[in-house]
Scaffold this motif. Structure first.
Motif, PDB file in Angstrom:
ATOM      1  N   UNK A  11       0.841  -1.204   0.000  1.00  0.00           N
ATOM      2  CA  UNK A  11       0.000   0.000   0.000  1.00  0.00           C
ATOM      3  C   UNK A  11       0.875   1.252   0.000  1.00  0.00           C
ATOM      4  N   UNK A  12       1.941   1.222   0.799  1.00  0.00           N
ATOM      5  CA  UNK A  12       2.832   2.370   0.891  1.00  0.00           C
ATOM      6  C   UNK A  12       3.529   2.697  -0.413  1.00  0.00           C
ATOM      7  N   UNK A  13       3.774   1.694  -1.245  1.00  0.00           N
ATOM      8  CA  UNK A  13       4.410   1.955  -2.538  1.00  0.00           C
ATOM      9  C   UNK A  13       3.528   2.845  -3.409  1.00  0.00           C
ATOM     10  N   UNK A  14       2.243   2.524  -3.454  1.00  0.00           N
ATOM     11  CA  UNK A  14       1.326   3.309  -4.281  1.00  0.00           C
ATOM     12  C   UNK A  14       1.130   4.716  -3.723  1.00  0.00           C
ATOM     13  N   UNK A  15       0.935   4.811  -2.406  1.00  0.00           N
ATOM     14  CA  UNK A  15       0.712   6.138  -1.825  1.00  0.00           C
ATOM     15  C   UNK A  15       1.972   6.988  -1.883  1.00  0.00           C
ATOM     16  N   UNK A  16       3.130   6.351  -1.753  1.00  0.00           N
ATOM     17  CA  UNK A  16       4.379   7.119  -1.799  1.00  0.00           C
ATOM     18  C   UNK A  16       4.589   7.745  -3.168  1.00  0.00           C
ATOM     19  N   UNK A  17       4.352   6.958  -4.222  1.00  0.00           N
ATOM     20  CA  UNK A  17       4.507   7.494  -5.576  1.00  0.00           C
ATOM     21  C   UNK A  17       3.499   8.616  -5.815  1.00  0.00           C
ATOM     22  N   UNK A  18       2.256   8.407  -5.353  1.00  0.00           N
ATOM     23  CA  UNK A  18       1.226   9.415  -5.568  1.00  0.00           C
ATOM     24  C   UNK A  18       1.552  10.718  -4.846  1.00  0.00           C
ATOM     25  N   UNK A  19       1.935  10.607  -3.569  1.00  0.00           N
ATOM     26  CA  UNK A  19       2.188  11.829  -2.792  1.00  0.00           C
ATOM     27  C   UNK A  19       3.520  12.476  -3.153  1.00  0.00           C
ATOM     28  N   UNK A  20       4.569  11.656  -3.308  1.00  0.00           N
ATOM     29  CA  UNK A  20       5.905  12.213  -3.542  1.00  0.00           C
ATOM     30  C   UNK A  20       6.059  12.768  -4.949  1.00  0.00           C
ATOM     31  N   UNK A  21       5.346  12.216  -5.905  1.00  0.00           N
ATOM     32  CA  UNK A  21       5.494  12.661  -7.292  1.00  0.00           C
ATOM     33  C   UNK A  21       4.311  13.544  -7.719  1.00  0.00           C
ATOM     34  N   UNK A  22       3.111  12.975  -7.664  1.00  0.00           N
ATOM     35  CA  UNK A  22       1.951  13.688  -8.219  1.00  0.00           C
ATOM     36  C   UNK A  22       1.563  14.901  -7.378  1.00  0.00           C
ATOM     37  N   UNK A  23       1.416  14.721  -6.056  1.00  0.00           N
ATOM     38  CA  UNK A  23       0.992  15.851  -5.224  1.00  0.00           C
ATOM     39  C   UNK A  23       2.029  16.961  -5.193  1.00  0.00           C
ATOM     40  N   UNK A  24       3.289  16.598  -4.955  1.00  0.00           N
ATOM     41  CA  UNK A  24       4.316  17.652  -4.879  1.00  0.00           C
ATOM     42  C   UNK A  24       4.458  18.367  -6.219  1.00  0.00           C
ATOM     43  N   UNK A  25       4.296  17.633  -7.307  1.00  0.00           N
ATOM     44  CA  UNK A  25       4.386  18.278  -8.625  1.00  0.00           C
ATOM     45  C   UNK A  25       3.258  19.282  -8.813  1.00  0.00           C
ATOM     46  N   UNK A  26       2.057  18.917  -8.344  1.00  0.00           N
ATOM     47  CA  UNK A  26       0.937  19.844  -8.443  1.00  0.00           C
ATOM     48  C   UNK A  26       1.184  21.088  -7.606  1.00  0.00           C
TER      49      UNK A  26
END
Length: 531
Positions: free
Chosen positions: A500-515
């Motif tokens: 679960x942490x792999x998916x949330x980490x990619x989402x938060x570390x890449x997608x959210x911070x990029x936004x």
């Protein structure tokens, strides 16, 4: 890079906030606060090492498997040879020395008997489960093979595991751990259960139910000495039946068992007594109707795990396959019996060989120390990231907080269990999430050193770093999936948090911070960034 459509922003924020809200009941529970009863409360279940509970090790006796197979084979032999045309008569049946032997009355029938019994000797996959030999011209000996015994033991233990799983889940407990250990043992762990004796009573009961006709002419003096006529058995009354110390003689054949039960429910009868209402399937109902119609006025015994719990007289034919079991039940014992019968009988007796009770205080201490470790590690990471990357470090830390909340939210929504290794998975996830942001920020720093403009450097930094992040997480996902598939207990708990942490980490570390970075760049239009 700067173009983030409104729908995408809404999707990112909606998903993040929704999972964060799902995590709130678990945070309230872990902190000791009370979540409002009027609101939905999906919570992360705590494993045995965190919530406390019972650990029980059950063991089956392989010798009982041998005895069962001999009894079943004897019934099959009698049935097969009894249906032959003309009938093959046998006698002097013995199950001594781990083998079944019997005499065929006529020498002329020996070859025909061997031919009829041949289909009974092979199991599934054409495995030879029995060896047949003839001695003294008329005595046939059937001996179970080691392969047959191993297959029978494995099948009995797998079936027992399924039955125990149904019984434990009927208690309403969450996420029990029920696994095989070795050839003839089963480990049962029930988190949060305050009464381990209830588990022992439930999983230790075989729940083998039988209905057998009573030999009402048997003399009490003969029963006391264990003497009965051929084809009969003696069963003692259960201690709480009201006839403790007495026994009954029943006919071994001609009754029915509980293998065709489809429903068992605790209830109260017209006399306001606690009873268990049972219902057979169509085949069992027809057999039960035939048994009662042909024996009106006769006594039949209801036998549970080798003890007579009641022996009523058949007043009339019982149609529909519905009956009730009475006997000095309390609401609790009636409910336990109903659960045992509903889940099916254990194919083999299981004895408790080890019992451990994990107190909730130990779990609370584990949670406290785990949270302290997370806080200390998180604070150290926050200080380092902000000091090193400034604004970009702040974005990374906000994403990290959302990452932890989203993991809790997903686990609560999936009704998964958090174990002590799962807390270790949380700490590892924090490190992995920070690694992703470090990689992104370092790539941006390199792009700036090459002379690229701010927006181009940020865009290339995210683009190039994302490839490495995805590749690394794919390998981690494969490892986590294998741990979940082949691991048990705490190992699976660790794997759940990791995946679960792999998916949330990619989402938060890449997608959210990029936004967030894109929004800041579009608004501030900085000429330089400090990394």
């Amino acid at each position: 890079m700067l173009e983030f459509p409104l729908w995408k922003k809404g999707w990112f924020w909606g998903l993040t906030l929704a999972l964060t809200v799902l995590a709130l009941p678990s945070l309230f529970s872990l902190s000791g606060a009370r979540w409002p009863a009027a609101l939905p409360d999906p919570e992360v279940n705590l494993g045995l090492d965190l919530a406390g509970g019972s650990h029980i090790l059950l063991e089956a006796d392989p010798a009982e498997i041998v005895s069962q197979r001999l009894r079943n084979m004897e019934e099959s032999v009698r049935s097969t040879l009894g249906r032959a045309e003309p009938q093959i008569r046998i006698g002097d049946v013995s199950t001594a020395d781990r083998r079944l032997s019997f005499m065929v009355e006529s020498v002329a029938d020996v070859d025909r008997a061997r031919e009829l019994l041949e289909p009974l000797l092979n199991g599934e996959g054409l495995v030879r489960e029995w060896n047949l030999s003839v001695v003294d011209e008329t005595r046939i000996i059937l001996t179970p093979t080691e392969a047959g015994l191993d297959a029978a033991l494995n099948a009995a233990m797998d079936s027992s595991q399924d039955v125990i799983d149904r019984r434990i889940n009927a208690l309403g407990t969450r996420e029990p751990t029920i696994i095989r250990q070795g050839d003839n043992r089963i480990v049962v762990q029930v988190p949060g259960l305050q009464d381990p004796e209830q588990v022992k009573e439930l999983v230790g009961r075989t729940a083998k139910l039988e209905f057998k006709l009573v030999n009402e002419n048997a003399l009490p003096s003969d029963l006391a000495q264990g003497v009965v006529e051929p084809g009969q058995q003696i069963f003692p009354y259960a201690p709480d039946s009201g006839f403790a110390g007495q026994s009954l003689a029943v006919y071994r054949l001609g009754g029915i068992d509980g293998s065709t039960l489809v429903r068992a429910q605790a209830s109260r009868n017209q006399e306001n007594q606690d009873v268990v209402v049972i219902q057979f399937d169509q085949q069992g109902g027809n057999r039960f109707a035939k048994l009662t119609s042909e024996n009106v006025g006769k006594q039949f015994a209801i036998i549970l795990d080798g003890e007579v719990i009641s022996a009523p007289v058949i007043q009339d034919q019982i149609l529909g396959g519905v009956s009730e079991i009475s006997g000095n039940f309390t609401p609790e014992t009636a409910q336990q019996l109903a659960i045992s019968l509903q889940s099916g009988a254990l194919p083999v007796d299981l004895t408790v060989v080890e019992e451990r009770t994990v107190g909730p205080d130990l779990g609370a201490e584990s949670i406290r120390l785990g949270i302290i470790a997370m806080i200390v590690g998180s604070v150290a990471v926050i200080v380092l990231m902000i000091a090193t990357y400034g604004r970009f470090g702040v974005y990374a830390m906000i994403a990290l907080v959302f990452n932890v909340l989203m993991i809790l939210g997903i686990m609560a929504a999936m009704n998964t269990t958090l174990t002590l290794p799962g807390i270790a998975g949380f700490v590892l996830t924090i490190g992995a999430a920070v690694d992703a942001n470090v990689l992104i920020n370092e790539r941006i720093r390199e792009e700036r050193k090459r002379g690229r403009r701010v927006i181009a450097a940020v865009e290339n930094g995210y683009k190039e770093a994302s490839r490495a992040i995805f590749d690394a997480n794919i390998t981690n996902f494969i490892a986590g999936a294998l741990l979940f598939m082949f691991g048990t207990g705490p190992i699976r708990g660790f794997a759940v948090v990791l995946v679960i942490g792999l998916f949330t980490s990619v989402f938060t570390a890449v997608s959210l911070t990029r936004m967030w970075v894109a929004g800041w760049l579009r608004k501030a239009r900085p000429q330089d960034i400090h990394l």
